[in-house]
Write a protein that holds these residues in place. Structure first.
Motif, PDB file in Angstrom:
ATOM      1  N   ASN A  33       1.156  -0.689   0.090  1.00 50.94           N
ATOM      2  CA  ASN A  33      -0.260   0.128   0.464  1.00 50.94           C
ATOM      3  C   ASN A  33       0.690   0.824  -0.139  1.00 50.94           C
ATOM      4  OD1 ASN A  33      -2.201  -1.239  -0.349  1.00 50.94           O
ATOM      5  ND2 ASN A  33      -2.495  -1.752   2.029  1.00 50.94           N
ATOM      6  N   TRP A  34       1.883   1.368   0.848  1.00 51.82           N
ATOM      7  CA  TRP A  34       2.562   2.289   0.434  1.00 51.82           C
ATOM      8  C   TRP A  34       3.506   2.438  -1.027  1.00 51.82           C
ATOM      9  CZ3 TRP A  34       6.474  -0.146   4.868  1.00 51.82           C
ATOM     10  CH2 TRP A  34       5.369  -0.394   6.791  1.00 51.82           C
ATOM     11  N   ILE A  35       4.100   1.648  -1.417  1.00 55.51           N
ATOM     12  CA  ILE A  35       4.444   1.946  -3.383  1.00 55.51           C
ATOM     13  C   ILE A  35       2.832   1.983  -3.709  1.00 55.51           C
ATOM     14  CG2 ILE A  35       4.923   0.779  -5.216  1.00 55.51           C
ATOM     15  CD1 ILE A  35       6.699  -1.145  -2.310  1.00 55.51           C
ATOM     16  N   ARG A  36       1.954   1.221  -3.598  1.00 60.92           N
ATOM     17  CA  ARG A  36       0.705   1.820  -4.583  1.00 60.92           C
ATOM     18  C   ARG A  36      -0.105   2.629  -4.829  1.00 60.92           C
ATOM     19  NH1 ARG A  36      -1.435  -2.659  -3.539  1.00 60.92           N
ATOM     20  NH2 ARG A  36      -3.814  -1.109  -2.585  1.00 60.92           N
ATOM     21  N   THR A  37      -0.275   3.561  -3.161  1.00 62.02           N
ATOM     22  CA  THR A  37      -0.736   4.363  -2.695  1.00 62.02           C
ATOM     23  C   THR A  37      -0.526   5.497  -2.533  1.00 62.02           C
ATOM     24  OG1 THR A  37      -1.357   3.558  -0.854  1.00 62.02           O
ATOM     25  CG2 THR A  37      -3.140   3.148  -3.032  1.00 62.02           C
ATOM     26  N   GLU A  38       1.622   5.549  -2.589  1.00 61.46           N
ATOM     27  CA  GLU A  38       1.468   6.975  -1.698  1.00 61.46           C
ATOM     28  C   GLU A  38       0.794   6.894  -0.105  1.00 61.46           C
ATOM     29  OE1 GLU A  38       1.976  10.757  -3.763  1.00 61.46           O
ATOM     30  OE2 GLU A  38       4.489  10.024  -4.605  1.00 61.46           O
ATOM     31  N   ARG A  39       0.550   6.060   1.144  1.00 64.07           N
ATOM     32  CA  ARG A  39      -0.027   6.610   1.275  1.00 64.07           C
ATOM     33  C   ARG A  39       1.541   6.340   2.962  1.00 64.07           C
ATOM     34  NH1 ARG A  39      -2.403   1.914   5.353  1.00 64.07           N
ATOM     35  NH2 ARG A  39      -2.937   2.850   7.050  1.00 64.07           N
ATOM     36  N   VAL A  40       0.979   7.761   4.239  1.00 57.94           N
ATOM     37  CA  VAL A  40       2.323   7.965   4.418  1.00 57.94           C
ATOM     38  C   VAL A  40       2.232   7.005   5.563  1.00 57.94           C
ATOM     39  CG1 VAL A  40       3.721   9.411   5.799  1.00 57.94           C
ATOM     40  CG2 VAL A  40       2.463  10.060   3.194  1.00 57.94           C
ATOM     41  N   PRO A  41       3.255   6.351   6.710  1.00 53.05           N
ATOM     42  CA  PRO A  41       2.983   5.704   7.215  1.00 53.05           C
ATOM     43  C   PRO A  41       3.183   6.056   8.972  1.00 53.05           C
ATOM     44  CG  PRO A  41       5.032   4.937   6.219  1.00 53.05           C
ATOM     45  CD  PRO A  41       4.212   6.045   5.643  1.00 53.05           C
ATOM     46  N   HIS A  42       2.728   5.674   9.717  1.00 53.86           N
ATOM     47  CA  HIS A  42       3.198   6.333  11.331  1.00 53.86           C
ATOM     48  C   HIS A  42       4.552   6.712  11.432  1.00 53.86           C
ATOM     49  CE1 HIS A  42      -1.141   5.543  12.055  1.00 53.86           C
ATOM     50  NE2 HIS A  42      -1.575   4.523  11.955  1.00 53.86           N
ATOM     51  N   PRO A  43       5.098   7.748  12.270  1.00 49.82           N
ATOM     52  CA  PRO A  43       6.315   7.858  12.559  1.00 49.82           C
ATOM     53  C   PRO A  43       6.708   7.067  12.659  1.00 49.82           C
ATOM     54  CG  PRO A  43       4.151   9.870  13.208  1.00 49.82           C
ATOM     55  CD  PRO A  43       3.646   8.257  12.780  1.00 49.82           C
ATOM     56  N   GLN A  44       6.516   6.279  13.745  1.00 49.89           N
ATOM     57  CA  GLN A  44       7.351   5.675  14.092  1.00 49.89           C
ATOM     58  C   GLN A  44       7.794   4.378  12.940  1.00 49.89           C
ATOM     59  OE1 GLN A  44       6.266   3.332  17.621  1.00 49.89           O
ATOM     60  NE2 GLN A  44       7.715   1.897  17.919  1.00 49.89           N
ATOM     61  N   THR A  45       6.728   4.014  12.523  1.00 54.71           N
ATOM     62  CA  THR A  45       7.351   2.960  10.999  1.00 54.71           C
ATOM     63  C   THR A  45       8.257   3.858   9.856  1.00 54.71           C
ATOM     64  OG1 THR A  45       5.080   1.611  11.790  1.00 54.71           O
ATOM     65  CG2 THR A  45       5.833   1.403   8.715  1.00 54.71           C
ATOM     66  N   ARG A  46       7.990   4.994   9.828  1.00 54.09           N
ATOM     67  CA  ARG A  46       8.463   5.761   8.821  1.00 54.09           C
ATOM     68  C   ARG A  46      10.273   5.391   9.398  1.00 54.09           C
ATOM     69  NH1 ARG A  46       4.701   9.698   8.910  1.00 54.09           N
ATOM     70  NH2 ARG A  46       5.818  11.019  10.092  1.00 54.09           N
ATOM     71  N   ALA A  47      10.296   5.544  10.514  1.00 49.54           N
ATOM     72  CA  ALA A  47      11.909   5.743  11.669  1.00 49.54           C
ATOM     73  C   ALA A  47      12.492   4.502  11.362  1.00 49.54           C
ATOM     74  CB  ALA A  47      11.648   6.503  12.608  1.00 49.54           C
ATOM     75  N   MET A  48      11.487   3.507  11.487  1.00 50.49           N
ATOM     76  CA  MET A  48      12.463   2.069  10.788  1.00 50.49           C
ATOM     77  C   MET A  48      12.461   1.798   9.939  1.00 50.49           C
ATOM     78  SD  MET A  48      10.570  -0.267  13.610  1.00 50.49           S
ATOM     79  CE  MET A  48       8.939  -0.134  13.065  1.00 50.49           C
ATOM     80  N   VAL A  49      12.143   2.640   8.973  1.00 39.92           N
ATOM     81  CA  VAL A  49      12.143   3.097   7.092  1.00 39.92           C
ATOM     82  C   VAL A  49      12.785   3.459   6.447  1.00 39.92           C
ATOM     83  CG1 VAL A  49      11.100   2.588   5.064  1.00 39.92           C
ATOM     84  CG2 VAL A  49       9.288   1.851   6.596  1.00 39.92           C
ATOM     85  N   VAL A  50      13.027   4.479   7.219  1.00 42.33           N
ATOM     86  CA  VAL A  50      14.425   5.203   6.543  1.00 42.33           C
ATOM     87  C   VAL A  50      15.690   4.515   7.598  1.00 42.33           C
ATOM     88  CG1 VAL A  50      13.176   7.215   6.655  1.00 42.33           C
ATOM     89  CG2 VAL A  50      13.773   7.017   8.106  1.00 42.33           C
ATOM     90  N   LYS A  51      15.623   3.949   8.376  1.00 43.65           N
ATOM     91  CA  LYS A  51      16.599   3.615   9.118  1.00 43.65           C
ATOM     92  C   LYS A  51      17.128   2.217   8.469  1.00 43.65           C
ATOM     93  CE  LYS A  51      18.815   1.778  13.239  1.00 43.65           C
ATOM     94  NZ  LYS A  51      18.681   1.004  14.518  1.00 43.65           N
ATOM     95  N   VAL A  52      16.184   1.390   7.178  1.00 40.99           N
ATOM     96  CA  VAL A  52      16.329   0.189   6.909  1.00 40.99           C
ATOM     97  C   VAL A  52      16.946   0.933   5.611  1.00 40.99           C
ATOM     98  CG1 VAL A  52      15.383  -1.775   5.849  1.00 40.99           C
ATOM     99  CG2 VAL A  52      15.369  -1.528   7.768  1.00 40.99           C
ATOM    100  N   LEU A  53      16.286   1.615   5.154  1.00 40.84           N
ATOM    101  CA  LEU A  53      16.582   2.485   3.678  1.00 40.84           C
ATOM    102  C   LEU A  53      17.689   3.076   3.001  1.00 40.84           C
ATOM    103  CD1 LEU A  53      13.248   2.493   1.880  1.00 40.84           C
ATOM    104  CD2 LEU A  53      14.967   0.821   1.842  1.00 40.84           C
ATOM    105  N   GLY A  54      18.248   4.070   4.758  1.00 41.23           N
ATOM    106  CA  GLY A  54      19.370   4.910   4.162  1.00 41.23           C
ATOM    107  C   GLY A  54      18.954   6.016   3.134  1.00 41.23           C
ATOM    108  N   VAL A  55      17.941   6.385   4.105  1.00 45.97           N
ATOM    109  CA  VAL A  55      17.395   7.598   3.067  1.00 45.97           C
ATOM    110  C   VAL A  55      16.771   8.684   4.167  1.00 45.97           C
ATOM    111  CG1 VAL A  55      17.119   6.710   0.860  1.00 45.97           C
ATOM    112  CG2 VAL A  55      15.679   6.643   2.254  1.00 45.97           C
TER     113      VAL A  55
END
Length: 252
Positions: A33-55
């Protein structure tokens, strides 16, 4: 709209939907859903995503900026790779396989596209379906090419790679929807266009192309970067020499 920034960052990190979901502790459907709809995850989830992706968060979700909309240049930029060699095979394969209308290439050699990603069979297959290919490769005898090889510390090597590429492309040069031309201009940037996506590989004096950064852009209605680099491509295209001696004035 699809979140191409997130998808590109995942490809750059060699992560699939399944592996990213596992790393951030979310269901695969959520990542889809994040990819298909540009849905923005909750702040805590976003923090984990950017840490994993390094962006940064705003690199994946520009709507998080204080400004109501990103600047045009930021909207166009999908990803910045530290070098061409840092672009994964999965990214090249996705871009090549995804071409449906037009692919343009401006290089001196570009033989890696044939040797690593089967460009010739892809051209043969997609040209039959109406995809247009415009391929600009170097003239190995041109002064700019010879000097570039010397600057890189590979005198004669670049010329040989160009001859090899021209031989590869001889198998497709007479196909409908395919045009191959040679040029002797100074190559400030290598350009790879895949429909509405663009890779620009700037060159640095004394460095090999694979060592230099690559900017990944997506065409944006109000952006200027796409047009800037494609105008450069068109200028070279107009003065380049057709390999088969014919000029096909097809429409972009």
């Amino acid at each position: 709209m699809a979140n191409d920034r997130l998808r590109t960052a995942m490809l750059a990190a060699n992560l699939t939907i399944e592996t990213l979901a596992e790393k951030v502790g979310k269901h695969e459907k959520s990542v889809e859903n994040w990819i298909r709809t540009e849905r923005v995850p909750h702040p805590q989830t976003r923090a984990m995503v950017v840490k994993v992706l390094g962006v940064r968060e705003v690199d994946l979700w520009p709507s998080l900026r204080e400004s109501p909309r990103p600047a045009a240049d930021e909207a166009e930029l999908l990803h910045l790779y530290p070098s061409r060699s840092a672009i994964t095979g999965a990214i090249w394969q996705e871009l090549l396989a995804g071409v449906e209308e037009q692919m343009d290439v401006l290089v001196f050699s570009g033989a890696f596209l044939v040797e690593q990603y089967d460009l010739v069979p892809l051209i043969q297959r997609k040209a039959k379906d109406g995809v247009r290919f415009r391929l600009l490769v170097g003239d190995e005898q041109a002064e700019a090419v010879v000097q570039r090889a010397i600057d890189e510390g590979t005198p004669g090597g670049l010329e040989g790679r160009i001859q090899l590429m021209r031989r590869y492309l001889a198998d497709v040069v007479d196909l409908d929807n395919v045009e191959v031309r040679t040029h002797g201009t100074i190559l400030y940037n290598s350009i790879y266009r895949f429909d509405d996506q663009l890779l620009v590989n700037p060159h640095a004096h004394g460095a090999l192309a694979g060592q230099s950064p690559v900017m990944h852009f997506k065409r944006h209605p109000s952006g200027n970067i796409w047009n800037h680099y494609m105008k450069s491509f068109e200028r070279v295209w107009q003065i380049a020499i057709p390999e088969n001696g014919e000029v096909n004035h097809g429409q972009d």
